[in-house]
Enzyme design. Structure first.
Site, PDB file in Angstrom:
ATOM      1  N   GLY A  14       0.898  -1.245   0.071  1.00  0.00           N
ATOM      2  CA  GLY A  14       0.110   0.193   0.015  1.00  0.00           C
ATOM      3  C   GLY A  14       0.690   1.280  -0.040  1.00  0.00           C
ATOM      4  N   LEU A  16       1.406   3.352   2.315  1.00  0.00           N
ATOM      5  CA  LEU A  16       2.480   3.466   3.524  1.00  0.00           C
ATOM      6  C   LEU A  16       3.046   2.460   3.641  1.00  0.00           C
ATOM      7  CD1 LEU A  16      -0.473   4.897   6.050  1.00  0.00           C
ATOM      8  CD2 LEU A  16       2.197   5.786   5.867  1.00  0.00           C
ATOM      9  N   TYR A 142     -15.429   2.492   7.889  1.00  0.00           N
ATOM     10  CA  TYR A 142     -14.073   2.780   7.989  1.00  0.00           C
ATOM     11  C   TYR A 142     -13.650   3.291   9.416  1.00  0.00           C
ATOM     12  CZ  TYR A 142      -9.047   4.296   7.147  1.00  0.00           C
ATOM     13  OH  TYR A 142      -7.812   4.787   7.101  1.00  0.00           O
ATOM     14  N   ILE A 172      -2.086  11.224   3.727  1.00  0.00           N
ATOM     15  CA  ILE A 172      -0.896  10.975   3.954  1.00  0.00           C
ATOM     16  C   ILE A 172      -0.453  11.241   2.326  1.00  0.00           C
ATOM     17  CG2 ILE A 172       1.081   9.423   3.884  1.00  0.00           C
ATOM     18  CD1 ILE A 172      -0.003   9.980   6.392  1.00  0.00           C
TER      19      ILE A 172
HETATM   20  N1  LIG Z   1      -2.970   6.703   3.233  1.00  0.00           N
HETATM   21  C1  LIG Z   1      -3.758   7.462   4.128  1.00  0.00           C
HETATM   22  O1  LIG Z   1      -3.793   8.559   4.150  1.00  0.00           O
HETATM   23  C2  LIG Z   1      -3.899   6.914   5.532  1.00  0.00           C
HETATM   24  C3  LIG Z   1      -4.483   7.739   6.293  1.00  0.00           C
HETATM   25  C4  LIG Z   1      -5.045   7.369   7.684  1.00  0.00           C
HETATM   26  C5  LIG Z   1      -4.681   6.019   8.034  1.00  0.00           C
HETATM   27  N2  LIG Z   1      -4.315   5.192   7.088  1.00  0.00           N
HETATM   28  C6  LIG Z   1      -4.089   3.590   7.447  1.00  0.00           C
HETATM   29  O2  LIG Z   1      -2.713   3.212   7.491  1.00  0.00           O
HETATM   30  C7  LIG Z   1      -2.947   1.952   6.976  1.00  0.00           C
HETATM   31  C8  LIG Z   1      -2.158   1.677   5.562  1.00  0.00           C
HETATM   32  O3  LIG Z   1      -2.810   2.813   4.587  1.00  0.00           O
HETATM   33  P1  LIG Z   1      -2.261   2.801   3.058  1.00  0.00           P
HETATM   34  O4  LIG Z   1      -2.644   4.145   2.565  1.00  0.00           O
HETATM   35  O5  LIG Z   1      -0.966   2.331   2.781  1.00  0.00           O
HETATM   36  O6  LIG Z   1      -3.427   1.775   2.393  1.00  0.00           O
HETATM   37  P2  LIG Z   1      -3.519   1.381   0.957  1.00  0.00           P
HETATM   38  O7  LIG Z   1      -5.002   1.171   0.642  1.00  0.00           O
HETATM   39  O8  LIG Z   1      -2.651   1.899  -0.046  1.00  0.00           O
HETATM   40  O9  LIG Z   1      -2.962  -0.124   1.302  1.00  0.00           O
HETATM   41  C9  LIG Z   1      -3.503  -1.171   1.994  1.00  0.00           C
HETATM   42  C10 LIG Z   1      -3.012  -2.630   1.501  1.00  0.00           C
HETATM   43  O10 LIG Z   1      -3.661  -3.625   2.153  1.00  0.00           O
HETATM   44  C11 LIG Z   1      -4.012  -4.669   1.344  1.00  0.00           C
HETATM   45  N3  LIG Z   1      -5.005  -5.424   1.709  1.00  0.00           N
HETATM   46  C12 LIG Z   1      -6.186  -5.289   1.590  1.00  0.00           C
HETATM   47  N4  LIG Z   1      -7.086  -6.248   2.217  1.00  0.00           N
HETATM   48  C13 LIG Z   1      -6.230  -7.256   2.640  1.00  0.00           C
HETATM   49  C14 LIG Z   1      -6.020  -8.412   3.028  1.00  0.00           C
HETATM   50  N5  LIG Z   1      -7.465  -9.093   3.055  1.00  0.00           N
HETATM   51  N6  LIG Z   1      -5.143  -9.132   3.213  1.00  0.00           N
HETATM   52  C15 LIG Z   1      -3.735  -8.617   3.326  1.00  0.00           C
HETATM   53  N7  LIG Z   1      -3.810  -7.365   2.490  1.00  0.00           N
HETATM   54  C16 LIG Z   1      -4.614  -6.579   2.307  1.00  0.00           C
HETATM   55  C17 LIG Z   1      -4.097  -4.044  -0.039  1.00  0.00           C
HETATM   56  O11 LIG Z   1      -3.784  -4.890  -1.103  1.00  0.00           O
HETATM   57  C18 LIG Z   1      -3.088  -2.752   0.052  1.00  0.00           C
HETATM   58  O12 LIG Z   1      -1.980  -3.086  -0.688  1.00  0.00           O
HETATM   59  C19 LIG Z   1      -4.309   1.425   6.701  1.00  0.00           C
HETATM   60  O13 LIG Z   1      -4.573   0.987   7.667  1.00  0.00           O
HETATM   61  C20 LIG Z   1      -5.186   2.747   6.743  1.00  0.00           C
HETATM   62  O14 LIG Z   1      -6.116   2.572   7.264  1.00  0.00           O
HETATM   63  C21 LIG Z   1      -3.713   5.515   5.783  1.00  0.00           C
END
Ligand SMILES: NC(=O)c1ccc[n+]([C@@H]2O[C@H](COP(=O)([O-])OP(=O)(O)OC[C@H]3O[C@@H](n4cnc5c(N)ncnc54)[C@H](O)[C@@H]3O)[C@@H](O)[C@H]2O)c1
Length: 314
Positions: A14, A16, A142, A172
């Site tokens: 993902g 992050l 969410y 982010i």
């Molecule tokens: N990016 C942001 O702005 C933001 C803000 C607040 C919180 N977050 C939190 O940070 C974390 C990472 O966010 P991100 O932006 O990298 O998210 P993202 O959507 O870019 O990545 C999430 C990853 O989780 C994987 N995934 C989904 N379902 C899955 C499963 N069943 N098994 C294994 N992998 C699975 C997806 O393939 C994806 O690569 C998340 O928990 C998100 O809630 C992100």
């Protein structure tokens, strides 16, 4: 005594997870950090695993096979995508966390990281300088899943001593990938579209202020929290975390200093309502006081860094 860390990252492909994987590998060595996801990596990575977080038995096997001592549990379905399938979102974001908490207890893991979000806030939360401890009444599935996750993390720490640590990330901003499924995605999309096409259609209203953070600060905060002495971590719900707060119009004006002919149009969709239920700015004084969090990137530095990196990628 703390063991040498052997880390499992879920959701490592993902926005992050990709950058976190690299940062942790730079710190601990490649073989000490197992990256996992349900999306295959594009390059060959011998320390990458296909791992669905809903497959509890496979997670347990992975921990045993690789001698895992810490998990950074990044996998989730984000705010906008979550609204299309609430029960799946609850299953991925909450049920899987609960099983991982139980595994962390059973296997006596040293540490667990749970990423929370500003989506835990809702219409009853003070919208500016939102304090750490406020009633949480999120509007999205969410936000509901992350709020409940925070409470269970706190419960597992208090009841079973699981050393789980958490932050509430704001939106982010990164150049390494194009995010999808989140409400703050516009703040990344805008750079790609303005550089490639000179114009951008924004899915939020021009004056919608939201808290945001550059990726390097988010990764720094994550690692800093995980490496902080246990005694410094005085809450096991998500720490408020803040760096900057801006509207689409403010961000566009800053980018326009470098791309003077750029154009923007505003066409809000369902994500506008989600954004309006979130905080505009965050009080993160507890993170700053308790474990020394300090951001490095403000709006000006973030915009310049994004444009520099994306321009050289073209
Ligand atoms: N990016 C942001 O702005 C933001 C803000 C607040 C919180 N977050 C939190 O940070 C974390 C990472 O966010 P991100 O932006 O990298 O998210 P993202 O959507 O870019 O990545 C999430 C990853 O989780 C994987 N995934 C989904 N379902 C899955 C499963 N069943 N098994 C294994 N992998 C699975 C997806 O393939 C994806 O690569 C998340 O928990 C998100 O809630 C992100």
């Amino acid at each position: 005594m703390q063991r040498n860390p052997k880390i499992l990252i879920t959701g490592a492909n993902g926005q992050l997870g990709q950058v976190l994987t690299k940062a942790l590998r730079d710190r601990h060595g490649k073989s000490s950090v197992i990256a996992s996801d349900i999306n295959q990596t594009s390059d060959s990575d011998e320390h990458y695993l296909f791992l669905d977080i809903l497959n509890t038995e496979r997670i347990k096997e992975t921990i045993d096979d690789h001698g895992i001592t810490q998990i950074y549990h990044m996998a989730a379905i984000l705010s906008a995508s979550g609204e299309w399938n609430p029960s799946k979102t609850w299953n991925v974001n909450f049920n899987a966390l609960l099983r991982i908490l139980e595994i962390a207890r059973d296997k006596k893991l040293d540490k667990l990281f749970f990423p929370s979000t500003i989506a835990v806030f809702g219409n009853t939360t003070p919208r500016t300088d939102t304090p750490q401890d406020v009633p949480l009444l999120p509007e999205t599935i969410y936000g509901i899943s992350k709020t409940t996750g925070e409470l269970w993390c706190n419960y597992y720490f208090n009841k079973y001593g699981v050393d789980v640590r958490s932050v509430r990330y704001p939106g982010i901003i990164s150049y390494q990938s194009i995010p999808s499924g989140g409400t703050t995605d516009y703040a990344v999309e805008i750079f790609h579209e303005l550089l490639q096409h000179g114009k951008y259609e924004c899915f939020l209203e021009k004056d919608t202020a939201l808290p945001m953070m550059y990726i390097d600060d988010a990764i720094q905060a994550t690692i800093q929290l995980m490496e902080a002495p246990k005694a410094d971590i005085q809450t096991r719900i998500g720490y408020n975390l803040s760096a900057m707060s801006f509207t689409p119009a403010t961000l566009f004006a800053e980018i326009q200093k470098y791309l003077p002919t750029a154009q923007i149009a505003y066409k809000p969709d369902f994500r506008q309502k989600i954004a309006e239920s979130w905080s505009q700015s965050i009080d993160d004084s507890r993170a700053r006081t308790e474990w020394g969090w300090a951001h490095q990137y403000d709006l000006e530095r973030m915009v310049k860094t994004m444009l520099d990196n994306l321009s050289t990628q073209k």
